[in-house]
Write a protein that holds these residues in place. Sequence first.
Motif, short mmCIF file in Angstrom:
data_model
loop_
_atom_site.label_atom_id
_atom_site.label_comp_id
_atom_site.label_asym_id
_atom_site.label_seq_id
_atom_site.Cartn_x
_atom_site.Cartn_y
_atom_site.Cartn_z
N MET A 1 0.82 -1.21 0.00
CA MET A 1 0.00 0.00 0.00
C MET A 1 0.86 1.27 0.00
O MET A 1 0.45 2.27 -0.55
CB MET A 1 -0.93 0.02 1.22
N ARG A 2 2.03 1.18 0.60
CA ARG A 2 2.91 2.33 0.64
C ARG A 2 3.33 2.72 -0.78
O ARG A 2 3.37 3.90 -1.12
CB ARG A 2 4.13 2.01 1.50
N ARG A 3 3.61 1.71 -1.61
CA ARG A 3 4.00 1.97 -3.00
C ARG A 3 2.85 2.62 -3.77
O ARG A 3 3.06 3.54 -4.56
CB ARG A 3 4.41 0.65 -3.65
N LEU A 4 1.63 2.16 -3.51
CA LEU A 4 0.46 2.73 -4.17
C LEU A 4 0.26 4.18 -3.74
O LEU A 4 0.00 5.05 -4.57
CB LEU A 4 -0.79 1.90 -3.87
N ARG A 5 0.42 4.46 -2.46
CA ARG A 5 0.30 5.85 -1.98
C ARG A 5 1.33 6.74 -2.68
O ARG A 5 1.00 7.86 -3.11
CB ARG A 5 0.49 5.92 -0.46
N SER A 6 2.56 6.24 -2.79
CA SER A 6 3.61 7.01 -3.47
C SER A 6 3.27 7.23 -4.93
O SER A 6 3.50 8.32 -5.48
CB SER A 6 4.95 6.28 -3.36
N ARG A 7 2.72 6.20 -5.56
CA ARG A 7 2.33 6.31 -6.97
C ARG A 7 1.24 7.36 -7.17
O ARG A 7 1.28 8.14 -8.11
CB ARG A 7 1.84 4.93 -7.43
N LEU A 8 0.26 7.38 -6.28
CA LEU A 8 -0.81 8.38 -6.35
C LEU A 8 -0.25 9.79 -6.16
O LEU A 8 -0.58 10.71 -6.90
CB LEU A 8 -1.90 8.08 -5.33
N MET A 9 0.61 9.95 -5.17
CA MET A 9 1.19 11.27 -4.91
C MET A 9 2.06 11.72 -6.08
O MET A 9 2.04 12.89 -6.45
CB MET A 9 1.97 11.26 -3.60
N ALA A 10 2.82 10.79 -6.68
CA ALA A 10 3.66 11.14 -7.83
C ALA A 10 2.80 11.58 -9.02
O ALA A 10 3.24 12.39 -9.83
CB ALA A 10 4.52 9.94 -8.23
N ALA A 11 1.56 11.08 -9.09
CA ALA A 11 0.64 11.47 -10.16
C ALA A 11 -0.13 12.74 -9.81
O ALA A 11 -0.98 13.19 -10.58
CB ALA A 11 -0.34 10.32 -10.44
N GLY A 12 0.15 13.31 -8.63
CA GLY A 12 -0.51 14.55 -8.23
C GLY A 12 -1.85 14.33 -7.54
O GLY A 12 -2.65 15.27 -7.44
N MET A 13 -2.09 13.11 -7.07
CA MET A 13 -3.37 12.80 -6.41
C MET A 13 -3.15 12.62 -4.91
O MET A 13 -2.14 12.07 -4.47
CB MET A 13 -3.97 11.51 -6.97
N ARG A 14 -4.13 13.08 -4.15
CA ARG A 14 -4.11 12.85 -2.72
C ARG A 14 -4.50 11.39 -2.47
O ARG A 14 -5.49 10.91 -3.01
CB ARG A 14 -5.13 13.79 -2.05
N PRO A 15 -3.72 10.64 -1.69
CA PRO A 15 -4.03 9.23 -1.46
C PRO A 15 -5.12 9.06 -0.39
O PRO A 15 -4.85 8.66 0.74
CB PRO A 15 -2.69 8.65 -1.00
N THR A 16 -6.34 9.33 -0.78
CA THR A 16 -7.46 9.17 0.16
C THR A 16 -7.68 7.69 0.44
O THR A 16 -7.21 6.81 -0.30
CB THR A 16 -8.76 9.77 -0.42
N ARG A 17 -8.41 7.41 1.48
CA ARG A 17 -8.69 6.02 1.87
C ARG A 17 -9.36 5.27 0.73
O ARG A 17 -8.98 4.14 0.41
CB ARG A 17 -9.57 6.01 3.13
N GLN A 18 -10.36 5.88 0.09
CA GLN A 18 -11.08 5.20 -0.98
C GLN A 18 -10.21 5.00 -2.22
O GLN A 18 -10.27 3.96 -2.85
CB GLN A 18 -12.36 5.96 -1.33
N ARG A 19 -9.40 5.99 -2.57
CA ARG A 19 -8.51 5.84 -3.73
C ARG A 19 -7.51 4.72 -3.49
O ARG A 19 -7.22 3.92 -4.38
CB ARG A 19 -7.76 7.14 -4.02
N VAL A 20 -6.96 4.66 -2.29
CA VAL A 20 -5.98 3.62 -1.97
C VAL A 20 -6.65 2.25 -1.98
O VAL A 20 -6.11 1.29 -2.53
CB VAL A 20 -5.29 3.91 -0.62
N ALA A 21 -7.84 2.16 -1.42
CA ALA A 21 -8.55 0.88 -1.39
C ALA A 21 -8.90 0.41 -2.80
O ALA A 21 -8.66 -0.76 -3.17
CB ALA A 21 -9.81 0.99 -0.54
N LEU A 22 -9.45 1.30 -3.62
CA LEU A 22 -9.80 0.93 -5.00
C LEU A 22 -8.53 0.67 -5.82
O LEU A 22 -8.50 -0.25 -6.64
CB LEU A 22 -10.67 2.01 -5.64
N GLY A 23 -7.50 1.47 -5.60
CA GLY A 23 -6.23 1.25 -6.29
C GLY A 23 -5.62 -0.09 -5.93
O GLY A 23 -5.04 -0.77 -6.79
N GLY A 24 -5.77 -0.50 -4.69
CA GLY A 24 -5.27 -1.81 -4.28
C GLY A 24 -5.97 -2.94 -5.03
O GLY A 24 -5.34 -3.90 -5.47
#
Length: 133
Positions: free
Chosen positions: A1-24
């Motif tokens: 999940m840490r990698r996904l959060r970093s990926r979202l932030m690198a794309a300019g997105m805030r890693p919200t709980r729902q984005r991280v869960a759906l991204g997972g």
Amino acid sequence: MRRLRSRLMAAGMRPTRQRVALGGLLFGKGDRHVTAEKLFEEALADDLPVSLATVYNTLHQFTDVGLLREIAVDGARVYFDTNVSEHHHFLVEGEGLVDIPGAHVDVASLPPPPPGMRIARVDVVVRLCKDED
């Protein structure tokens, strides 16, 4: 999940709980093609409290920042592809999309775009059906 959060932030997105869960769910199973409805079903099965509208919004947000490719195959049917590299697709009737490696399709003689426009991408979808025996 840490990698996904970093990926979202690198794309300019805030890693919200729902984005991280759906991204997972989206990115945790390798390259795949999903519809919003399929991802919504997976979220429900995983006890994620999200609405179908949230799933659609998240998929479109991921597409806007380049994390997904949107592949429209019919007027109402849209798939989201986790593989954003240059490639094309087979559409197997009743089953879904399958990748065709980019080097295996030759697109030639495209018409010039209208003034002020450029070709951003060419998506080839080859429709397949099972042989009738």
